[in-house]
Design a protein around this motif. Structure first.
Motif, short mmCIF file in Angstrom:
data_model
loop_
_atom_site.label_atom_id
_atom_site.label_comp_id
_atom_site.label_asym_id
_atom_site.label_seq_id
_atom_site.Cartn_x
_atom_site.Cartn_y
_atom_site.Cartn_z
N PHE A 4 43.22 53.26 27.15
CA PHE A 4 43.69 52.97 28.50
C PHE A 4 42.57 52.46 29.41
CE2 PHE A 4 46.63 56.26 26.94
CZ PHE A 4 47.84 55.60 27.13
N LEU A 5 41.37 52.98 29.24
CA LEU A 5 40.24 52.60 30.09
C LEU A 5 39.55 51.36 29.53
CD1 LEU A 5 38.37 53.25 32.50
CD2 LEU A 5 37.04 54.70 30.94
N ASN A 6 39.56 50.30 30.32
CA ASN A 6 38.93 49.03 29.92
C ASN A 6 39.39 48.60 28.54
OD1 ASN A 6 37.45 49.00 32.35
ND2 ASN A 6 35.82 50.23 31.45
N SER A 7 40.68 48.71 28.31
CA SER A 7 41.27 48.33 27.03
C SER A 7 41.13 46.83 26.79
CB SER A 7 42.75 48.72 26.99
OG SER A 7 43.40 48.15 25.88
N ILE A 8 40.94 46.44 25.55
CA ILE A 8 40.82 45.02 25.20
C ILE A 8 42.18 44.33 25.15
CG2 ILE A 8 40.98 45.29 22.69
CD1 ILE A 8 38.77 43.19 22.44
N GLU A 9 43.26 45.10 25.11
CA GLU A 9 44.59 44.52 24.92
C GLU A 9 45.01 43.57 26.05
OE1 GLU A 9 47.77 46.96 23.61
OE2 GLU A 9 46.53 48.13 22.24
N PRO A 10 44.84 43.92 27.34
CA PRO A 10 45.23 42.97 28.39
C PRO A 10 44.50 41.63 28.27
CG PRO A 10 44.88 45.14 29.33
CD PRO A 10 44.38 45.20 27.91
N TYR A 11 43.21 41.69 27.96
CA TYR A 11 42.42 40.47 27.77
C TYR A 11 42.97 39.64 26.62
CZ TYR A 11 38.68 37.59 25.85
OH TYR A 11 37.97 36.56 25.31
N ASP A 12 43.22 40.28 25.50
CA ASP A 12 43.71 39.57 24.32
C ASP A 12 45.07 38.93 24.58
OD1 ASP A 12 43.38 39.06 21.32
OD2 ASP A 12 45.33 40.05 21.39
N LYS A 13 45.95 39.66 25.24
CA LYS A 13 47.29 39.14 25.52
C LYS A 13 47.24 38.00 26.53
CE LYS A 13 49.58 43.55 24.54
NZ LYS A 13 50.30 44.72 25.13
N ALA A 62 44.12 42.96 34.95
CA ALA A 62 43.29 43.88 34.18
C ALA A 62 42.16 43.15 33.47
CB ALA A 62 44.15 44.63 33.16
N SER A 63 42.45 42.01 32.85
CA SER A 63 41.42 41.29 32.10
C SER A 63 40.37 40.69 33.01
CB SER A 63 42.05 40.19 31.24
OG SER A 63 42.79 39.27 32.02
N PHE A 64 40.73 40.41 34.26
CA PHE A 64 39.74 39.88 35.21
C PHE A 64 38.80 40.98 35.70
CE2 PHE A 64 38.34 39.19 39.59
CZ PHE A 64 37.68 37.97 39.46
N PHE A 65 39.35 42.12 36.09
CA PHE A 65 38.53 43.17 36.70
C PHE A 65 37.79 44.05 35.70
CE2 PHE A 65 41.47 42.65 40.43
CZ PHE A 65 40.49 42.35 41.37
N GLU A 66 38.40 44.35 34.56
CA GLU A 66 37.85 45.38 33.68
C GLU A 66 36.49 45.00 33.11
OE1 GLU A 66 40.62 45.98 30.57
OE2 GLU A 66 40.13 44.13 29.50
N LYS A 67 35.68 46.03 32.88
CA LYS A 67 34.34 45.83 32.35
C LYS A 67 34.41 45.40 30.88
CE LYS A 67 31.96 49.05 35.45
NZ LYS A 67 31.20 50.31 35.58
N LEU A 90 34.20 39.65 38.60
CA LEU A 90 34.62 39.39 37.22
C LEU A 90 34.01 40.40 36.27
CD1 LEU A 90 36.03 37.54 35.13
CD2 LEU A 90 33.89 36.23 35.02
N ASN A 91 34.90 41.20 35.63
CA ASN A 91 34.47 42.20 34.63
C ASN A 91 33.45 43.18 35.17
OD1 ASN A 91 34.53 39.51 32.23
ND2 ASN A 91 36.18 40.92 32.73
N LYS A 92 33.65 43.62 36.42
CA LYS A 92 32.69 44.54 37.05
C LYS A 92 33.30 45.89 37.41
CE LYS A 92 29.03 41.79 37.35
NZ LYS A 92 29.55 40.54 36.82
N HIS A 93 34.56 46.11 37.07
CA HIS A 93 35.24 47.33 37.51
C HIS A 93 35.81 48.10 36.31
CE1 HIS A 93 35.45 45.92 41.79
NE2 HIS A 93 35.39 44.75 41.19
N ASP A 124 39.45 58.76 26.66
CA ASP A 124 38.70 57.59 27.11
C ASP A 124 37.61 57.99 28.11
OD1 ASP A 124 40.28 56.00 25.55
OD2 ASP A 124 41.44 55.13 27.19
N LEU A 125 37.97 58.86 29.05
CA LEU A 125 37.01 59.29 30.07
C LEU A 125 35.92 60.15 29.45
CD1 LEU A 125 39.48 60.14 32.99
CD2 LEU A 125 37.99 58.14 32.80
N ARG A 126 36.30 61.01 28.53
CA ARG A 126 35.30 61.87 27.89
C ARG A 126 34.28 61.04 27.12
NH1 ARG A 126 36.97 66.02 23.16
NH2 ARG A 126 37.11 63.99 22.07
N GLU A 127 34.74 59.98 26.48
CA GLU A 127 33.82 59.12 25.73
C GLU A 127 32.88 58.36 26.66
OE1 GLU A 127 33.91 55.40 22.52
OE2 GLU A 127 35.78 56.39 23.11
N LYS A 128 33.42 57.84 27.76
CA LYS A 128 32.60 57.06 28.68
C LYS A 128 31.64 57.94 29.47
CE LYS A 128 32.79 53.69 32.46
NZ LYS A 128 31.83 52.78 31.82
#
Length: 260
Positions: A4-13, A62-67, A90-93, A124-128
């Motif tokens: 859920f956190l900074n997932s690659i899926e929105p970018y890929d889609k 999501a793909s614009f903002f996410e890190k 761009l990709n800073k949040h 996701d949060l625990r890993e980050k």
């Protein structure tokens, strides 16, 4: 990148969409969202029937903002690249992207449904934030608050089809009340929310948000209509199974920021 956190899926889609023959650049919508970051009116909801492109816009945001490291290969050639603060955002949040239409395997209860989301976000949060002591038994909003209080980090929430669970067969009226309370506690008045962008299919459900989340819509049809223009006939609204309410047209046809 997590589930859920900074997932690659929105970018890929979204990248797949941009390669389509009939792709239309709607990135100017981002010019309306960027100034809202960390402002009081930083909650947006898009209410449209199915097949209006809500998910495409959610994936774009999501793909614009996410890190991540891949955004520039999409957005450098789109209209938003001309925006003065393009590179700054761009990709800073940190973006939490949730598609509420997805369910766990053999889901037959609201508990299983919401546990998938809560547990996924927690892991996701625990890993980050592995250097912080985050307890899984704590409410997810308390975990976000702990992260904010110790790191000052904020999050953008992109929630696609937040109302999808309302139509699932296992949902009871009590489940719906619990779900609305979940959204209220997750978003309302929370300092860790940098921006929230939500989509829904049925504008009648928005009345629940107004009542239960104390949501106060402020129309911005003029600015959003230019970037998010879709038109359908009355018959098309009926064919999608989503009711069309003329009295809501001025408020719900496009998008609007709201106060939680």
């Amino acid at each position: 990148m997590g589930m859920f956190l900074n997932s690659i899926e929105p970018y890929d889609k979204y990248k797949t969409i941009t390669k389509g023959f009939y792709f239309v650049d709607k990135t100017e919508l981002l010019e309306e969202l960027i100034p809202a970051l960390e402002q009081e009116q930083r909650f947006f909801c898009i209410t449209r029937p199915r097949r209006f492109g809500k998910t495409v816009m959610a994936n774009m945001i999501a793909s614009f903002f996410e890190k991540s490291e891949g955004g520039s290969d999409i957005f450098d050639r789109l209209k938003i690249s001309e925006y003065p603060k393009y590179k700054e955002h761009l990709n800073k949040h940190d973006v939490v992207y949730i598609d509420f239409s997805e369910m766990p395997k053999e889901c037959d209860s609201y508990k299983k449904y919401i546990s998938r989301i809560e547990e996924g976000i927690y892991y996701d949060l625990r890993e980050k934030y592995s250097d912080l002591y985050l307890k899984q038994e704590d409410a997810i909003w308390d975990i976000f608050s702990k992260i904010f209080n110790e790191t000052k980090k904020k999050f953008i929430f992109v929630m696609d089809e937040w109302d999808a669970v309302f139509h699932m067969s296992f949902m009871t009226e009590k489940n719906r009340e619990d779900y609305l309370l979940f959204l209220k506690l997750l978003l309302k008045g929370q300092s860790y929310v940098e921006l929230a962008y939500m989509t829904e299919q049925r504008c009648i459900l928005f009345q629940h948000l107004i009542t239960d989340l104390i949501l106060q819509p402020i129309p911005q049809i003029g600015v959003m209509d230019r970037k998010y223009r879709y038109k359908r006939s009355e018959k098309q609204y009926e064919e999608t199974g989503s009711p069309h309410y003329p009295t809501y047209a001025s408020l719900f046809s496009f998008s609007f920021p709201c106060n939680f």
